[in-house]
Motif scaffolding. Structure first.
Motif, PDB file in Angstrom:
ATOM      1  N   PHE A  28     -87.201  75.105  98.426  1.00  0.00           N
ATOM      2  CA  PHE A  28     -86.846  73.901  99.169  1.00  0.00           C
ATOM      3  C   PHE A  28     -87.786  72.788  98.717  1.00  0.00           C
ATOM      4  O   PHE A  28     -88.978  73.022  98.459  1.00  0.00           O
ATOM      5  CB  PHE A  28     -86.999  74.121 100.675  1.00  0.00           C
ATOM      6  N   VAL A  29     -87.245  71.582  98.619  1.00  0.00           N
ATOM      7  CA  VAL A  29     -88.043  70.436  98.169  1.00  0.00           C
ATOM      8  C   VAL A  29     -87.775  69.249  99.081  1.00  0.00           C
ATOM      9  O   VAL A  29     -86.740  69.172  99.754  1.00  0.00           O
ATOM     10  CB  VAL A  29     -87.708  70.051  96.708  1.00  0.00           C
ATOM     11  N   ASN A  30     -88.707  68.331  99.083  1.00  0.00           N
ATOM     12  CA  ASN A  30     -88.471  67.062  99.750  1.00  0.00           C
ATOM     13  C   ASN A  30     -87.420  66.287  98.965  1.00  0.00           C
ATOM     14  O   ASN A  30     -87.511  66.182  97.738  1.00  0.00           O
ATOM     15  CB  ASN A  30     -89.773  66.264  99.848  1.00  0.00           C
ATOM     16  N   ALA A  31     -86.415  65.775  99.648  1.00  0.00           N
ATOM     17  CA  ALA A  31     -85.274  65.158  98.968  1.00  0.00           C
ATOM     18  C   ALA A  31     -85.699  64.023  98.039  1.00  0.00           C
ATOM     19  O   ALA A  31     -85.143  63.862  96.942  1.00  0.00           O
ATOM     20  CB  ALA A  31     -84.264  64.655 100.000  1.00  0.00           C
ATOM     21  N   GLU A  32     -86.697  63.246  98.444  1.00  0.00           N
ATOM     22  CA  GLU A  32     -87.129  62.120  97.620  1.00  0.00           C
ATOM     23  C   GLU A  32     -87.933  62.555  96.399  1.00  0.00           C
ATOM     24  O   GLU A  32     -88.146  61.773  95.479  1.00  0.00           O
ATOM     25  CB  GLU A  32     -87.948  61.148  98.465  1.00  0.00           C
ATOM     26  N   ARG A  33     -88.381  63.815  96.391  1.00  0.00           N
ATOM     27  CA  ARG A  33     -89.171  64.333  95.272  1.00  0.00           C
ATOM     28  C   ARG A  33     -88.357  65.289  94.396  1.00  0.00           C
ATOM     29  O   ARG A  33     -88.899  65.908  93.481  1.00  0.00           O
ATOM     30  CB  ARG A  33     -90.392  65.062  95.814  1.00  0.00           C
ATOM     31  N   ARG A  34     -87.069  65.381  94.665  1.00  0.00           N
ATOM     32  CA  ARG A  34     -86.232  66.337  93.955  1.00  0.00           C
ATOM     33  C   ARG A  34     -86.221  66.090  92.446  1.00  0.00           C
ATOM     34  O   ARG A  34     -86.320  67.036  91.651  1.00  0.00           O
ATOM     35  CB  ARG A  34     -84.808  66.274  94.517  1.00  0.00           C
ATOM     36  N   ALA A  35     -86.128  64.837  92.039  1.00  0.00           N
ATOM     37  CA  ALA A  35     -86.119  64.512  90.604  1.00  0.00           C
ATOM     38  C   ALA A  35     -87.435  64.907  89.947  1.00  0.00           C
ATOM     39  O   ALA A  35     -87.450  65.361  88.790  1.00  0.00           O
ATOM     40  CB  ALA A  35     -85.844  63.025  90.399  1.00  0.00           C
ATOM     41  N   LEU A  36     -88.529  64.756  90.677  1.00  0.00           N
ATOM     42  CA  LEU A  36     -89.833  65.116  90.136  1.00  0.00           C
ATOM     43  C   LEU A  36     -89.913  66.614  89.858  1.00  0.00           C
ATOM     44  O   LEU A  36     -90.488  67.048  88.846  1.00  0.00           O
ATOM     45  CB  LEU A  36     -90.925  64.707  91.117  1.00  0.00           C
ATOM     46  N   VAL A  37     -89.320  67.401  90.728  1.00  0.00           N
ATOM     47  CA  VAL A  37     -89.299  68.850  90.512  1.00  0.00           C
ATOM     48  C   VAL A  37     -88.446  69.191  89.293  1.00  0.00           C
ATOM     49  O   VAL A  37     -88.813  70.041  88.473  1.00  0.00           O
ATOM     50  CB  VAL A  37     -88.787  69.575  91.772  1.00  0.00           C
ATOM     51  N   ARG A  38     -87.311  68.537  89.148  1.00  0.00           N
ATOM     52  CA  ARG A  38     -86.462  68.778  87.982  1.00  0.00           C
ATOM     53  C   ARG A  38     -87.183  68.471  86.679  1.00  0.00           C
ATOM     54  O   ARG A  38     -86.943  69.100  85.654  1.00  0.00           O
ATOM     55  CB  ARG A  38     -85.194  67.921  88.079  1.00  0.00           C
ATOM     56  N   GLU A  39     -88.076  67.479  86.721  1.00  0.00           N
ATOM     57  CA  GLU A  39     -88.796  67.060  85.518  1.00  0.00           C
ATOM     58  C   GLU A  39     -90.026  67.922  85.239  1.00  0.00           C
ATOM     59  O   GLU A  39     -90.651  67.779  84.174  1.00  0.00           O
ATOM     60  CB  GLU A  39     -89.216  65.596  85.666  1.00  0.00           C
ATOM     61  N   HIS A  85     -80.623  75.122 108.129  1.00  0.00           N
ATOM     62  CA  HIS A  85     -81.363  73.851 108.186  1.00  0.00           C
ATOM     63  C   HIS A  85     -80.614  72.725 107.481  1.00  0.00           C
ATOM     64  O   HIS A  85     -81.228  71.715 107.091  1.00  0.00           O
ATOM     65  CB  HIS A  85     -82.750  74.035 107.573  1.00  0.00           C
ATOM     66  N   ALA A  86     -79.308  72.869 107.371  1.00  0.00           N
ATOM     67  CA  ALA A  86     -78.509  71.878 106.638  1.00  0.00           C
ATOM     68  C   ALA A  86     -78.596  70.486 107.252  1.00  0.00           C
ATOM     69  O   ALA A  86     -78.442  69.485 106.554  1.00  0.00           O
ATOM     70  CB  ALA A  86     -77.051  72.328 106.565  1.00  0.00           C
ATOM     71  N   GLY A  87     -78.835  70.385 108.538  1.00  0.00           N
ATOM     72  CA  GLY A  87     -78.899  69.082 109.199  1.00  0.00           C
ATOM     73  C   GLY A  87     -80.280  68.453 109.214  1.00  0.00           C
ATOM     74  O   GLY A  87     -80.453  67.383 109.812  1.00  0.00           O
ATOM     75  N   LEU A  88     -81.242  69.083 108.579  1.00  0.00           N
ATOM     76  CA  LEU A  88     -82.611  68.576 108.620  1.00  0.00           C
ATOM     77  C   LEU A  88     -82.796  67.510 107.535  1.00  0.00           C
ATOM     78  O   LEU A  88     -82.876  67.810 106.344  1.00  0.00           O
ATOM     79  CB  LEU A  88     -83.601  69.725 108.421  1.00  0.00           C
ATOM     80  N   LYS A  89     -82.858  66.266 107.949  1.00  0.00           N
ATOM     81  CA  LYS A  89     -82.959  65.143 107.011  1.00  0.00           C
ATOM     82  C   LYS A  89     -84.252  65.216 106.212  1.00  0.00           C
ATOM     83  O   LYS A  89     -85.328  65.440 106.766  1.00  0.00           O
ATOM     84  CB  LYS A  89     -82.906  63.819 107.789  1.00  0.00           C
ATOM     85  N   GLY A  90     -84.121  65.032 104.917  1.00  0.00           N
ATOM     86  CA  GLY A  90     -85.280  65.074 104.036  1.00  0.00           C
ATOM     87  C   GLY A  90     -85.489  66.409 103.362  1.00  0.00           C
ATOM     88  O   GLY A  90     -86.300  66.519 102.438  1.00  0.00           O
ATOM     89  N   LEU A  91     -84.761  67.437 103.805  1.00  0.00           N
ATOM     90  CA  LEU A  91     -84.882  68.765 103.209  1.00  0.00           C
ATOM     91  C   LEU A  91     -83.765  68.969 102.198  1.00  0.00           C
ATOM     92  O   LEU A  91     -82.598  68.744 102.489  1.00  0.00           O
ATOM     93  CB  LEU A  91     -84.802  69.842 104.290  1.00  0.00           C
ATOM     94  N   ALA A  92     -84.115  69.396 100.990  1.00  0.00           N
ATOM     95  CA  ALA A  92     -83.125  69.656  99.945  1.00  0.00           C
ATOM     96  C   ALA A  92     -83.469  70.967  99.257  1.00  0.00           C
ATOM     97  O   ALA A  92     -84.594  71.473  99.375  1.00  0.00           O
ATOM     98  CB  ALA A  92     -83.100  68.511  98.928  1.00  0.00           C
ATOM     99  N   LEU A  93     -82.506  71.508  98.539  1.00  0.00           N
ATOM    100  CA  LEU A  93     -82.706  72.739  97.785  1.00  0.00           C
ATOM    101  C   LEU A  93     -82.750  72.389  96.302  1.00  0.00           C
ATOM    102  O   LEU A  93     -81.820  71.774  95.767  1.00  0.00           O
ATOM    103  CB  LEU A  93     -81.562  73.724  98.063  1.00  0.00           C
ATOM    104  N   ASP A  94     -83.845  72.742  95.657  1.00  0.00           N
ATOM    105  CA  ASP A  94     -83.964  72.481  94.218  1.00  0.00           C
ATOM    106  C   ASP A  94     -82.879  73.227  93.452  1.00  0.00           C
ATOM    107  O   ASP A  94     -82.536  74.366  93.791  1.00  0.00           O
ATOM    108  CB  ASP A  94     -85.343  72.929  93.737  1.00  0.00           C
ATOM    109  N   ASP A  95     -82.334  72.594  92.416  1.00  0.00           N
ATOM    110  CA  ASP A  95     -81.253  73.207  91.645  1.00  0.00           C
ATOM    111  C   ASP A  95     -81.658  73.521  90.209  1.00  0.00           C
ATOM    112  O   ASP A  95     -80.793  73.800  89.367  1.00  0.00           O
ATOM    113  CB  ASP A  95     -80.017  72.295  91.643  1.00  0.00           C
ATOM    114  N   SER A  96     -82.971  73.500  89.904  1.00  0.00           N
ATOM    115  CA  SER A  96     -83.385  73.613  88.506  1.00  0.00           C
ATOM    116  C   SER A  96     -84.317  74.778  88.200  1.00  0.00           C
ATOM    117  O   SER A  96     -84.357  75.265  87.070  1.00  0.00           O
ATOM    118  CB  SER A  96     -84.069  72.313  88.073  1.00  0.00           C
ATOM    119  N   LEU A  97     -85.075  75.228  89.174  1.00  0.00           N
ATOM    120  CA  LEU A  97     -86.216  76.103  88.916  1.00  0.00           C
ATOM    121  C   LEU A  97     -86.016  77.486  89.531  1.00  0.00           C
ATOM    122  O   LEU A  97     -85.444  77.623  90.621  1.00  0.00           O
ATOM    123  CB  LEU A  97     -87.480  75.463  89.500  1.00  0.00           C
TER     124      LEU A  97
END
Length: 293
Positions: A120-131, A197-209
């Motif tokens: 799980f990642v912070n939605a605003e940091r998702r691109a950083l995790v992908r990189e 936790h689908a309704g928890l704003k700001g929580l995202a699932l990383d799709d790269s790692l």
């Protein structure tokens, strides 16, 4: 198999049933209760134990499964060591189990699939995790794990910055609020947790790692519970031999595998400190989730 949305209600009913009369020949086994209504981490454990007991019912007799009052794993290990409840089985790693004075049912309960971690990642940091294409780049991000979890020590041994959080639900909140970047979970857990936790704003699932590290776990109990150790171990091996425990595990993995596309992820394998205790060779029991159908 117990339907997931009734897990907590069924657990309460089992606990309530503790006061009812029990047949003299009925074996009582206790499992740890979920931490919350959204906590389904122990659903597979319960179903696997039930499968093992069903496999041995004809030879060993009737049984009853109960759940403990809600408690964290550290408390559960203490309760098991003190035999506060009948035949308490706690899923944990060898170091924690042995340190508590407990002994294992010699069967790798997760069949090795818990070595794979999706985060799980912070939605605003998702691109950083992908990189983050190197292990050192992933390690520089802010990670959280539960207090006392073996994962934290493994991550730190690989150079990760890890904060330990006391309560299960607070881990998701930390990520959602941006107070940490990543919360990595077993593939067996992450699908249901993402749904819960689908309704928890700001929580995202990383799709790269995809992280990988060995984390063997067994069911531990008091050494005086030898009849349960023998029966559950024998039943699990019977279920492995006929393929039913593998089928059960894959059924519990369905939600996660539908989300994760594991073979397409960037695999990073972490080194694991030499364990103080090695209970058995788990490899013959492992399922390979990265092998394409």
């Amino acid at each position: 198999m117990l339907h997931r949305r009734h897990l907590v209600q069924a657990g309460a009913a089992l606990l309530a049933g503790a006061a009812s009369p029990v047949h003299a020949q009925e074996l009582i086994i206790t499992l740890r209760a979920p931490d919350s209504e959204t906590d389904l981490r122990n659903a597979y454990i319960r179903d696997a134990v039930q499968l093992a007991l069903d496999k041995t019912r004809a030879t060993d007799g009737a049984y009853r499964l109960r759940v403990s009052p809600p408690m964290n794993k550290r408390r559960a290990l203490l309760e098991a060591a003190q035999q506060s409840v009948p035949n308490f089985l706690v899923a944990t790693g060898p170091d924690a189990g042995r340190a508590a004075g407990l002994v294992p049912v010699l069967f790798p309960i997760h069949l090795g699939v818990n070595r794979y971690r999706v985060c799980f990642v912070n939605a605003e940091r998702r691109a950083l995790v992908r990189e983050a294409t190197t292990l050192s780049a992933v390690a520089r991000l802010r990670h959280v794990q539960g207090r006392g979890w073996a994962d934290a020590d493994i991550l730190r041994a690989n150079g990760f910055t890890v904060s330990e959080i006391a309560t299960y639900e607070a881990l998701f909140q930390m990520i959602a609020l941006g107070r940490a970047d990543m919360f990595c979970r077993s593939v067996l857990e992450v699908g249901e947790e993402a749904r819960a936790h689908a309704g928890l704003k700001g929580l995202a699932l990383d799709d790269s790692l995809l992280l990988a590290y060995d984390l063997p776990q067994y069911l531990y109990t008091h050494p005086g519970n030898q009849a349960v150790i023998d029966r559950v171990g024998r039943g699990l091996r019977m279920a492995f031999a006929d393929g039913s425990v593998q089928a059960l595990l894959r059924q519990h993995l369905q939600t996660s595998l539908a989300l994760l596309n594991l073979p397409q992820r960037r695999l990073m394998t972490l080194s694991v400190p030499t364990p103080a205790v090695v209970e058995m060779n788990d490899r013959p029991f492992h399922i390979d989730l990265l092998r394409r159908p």
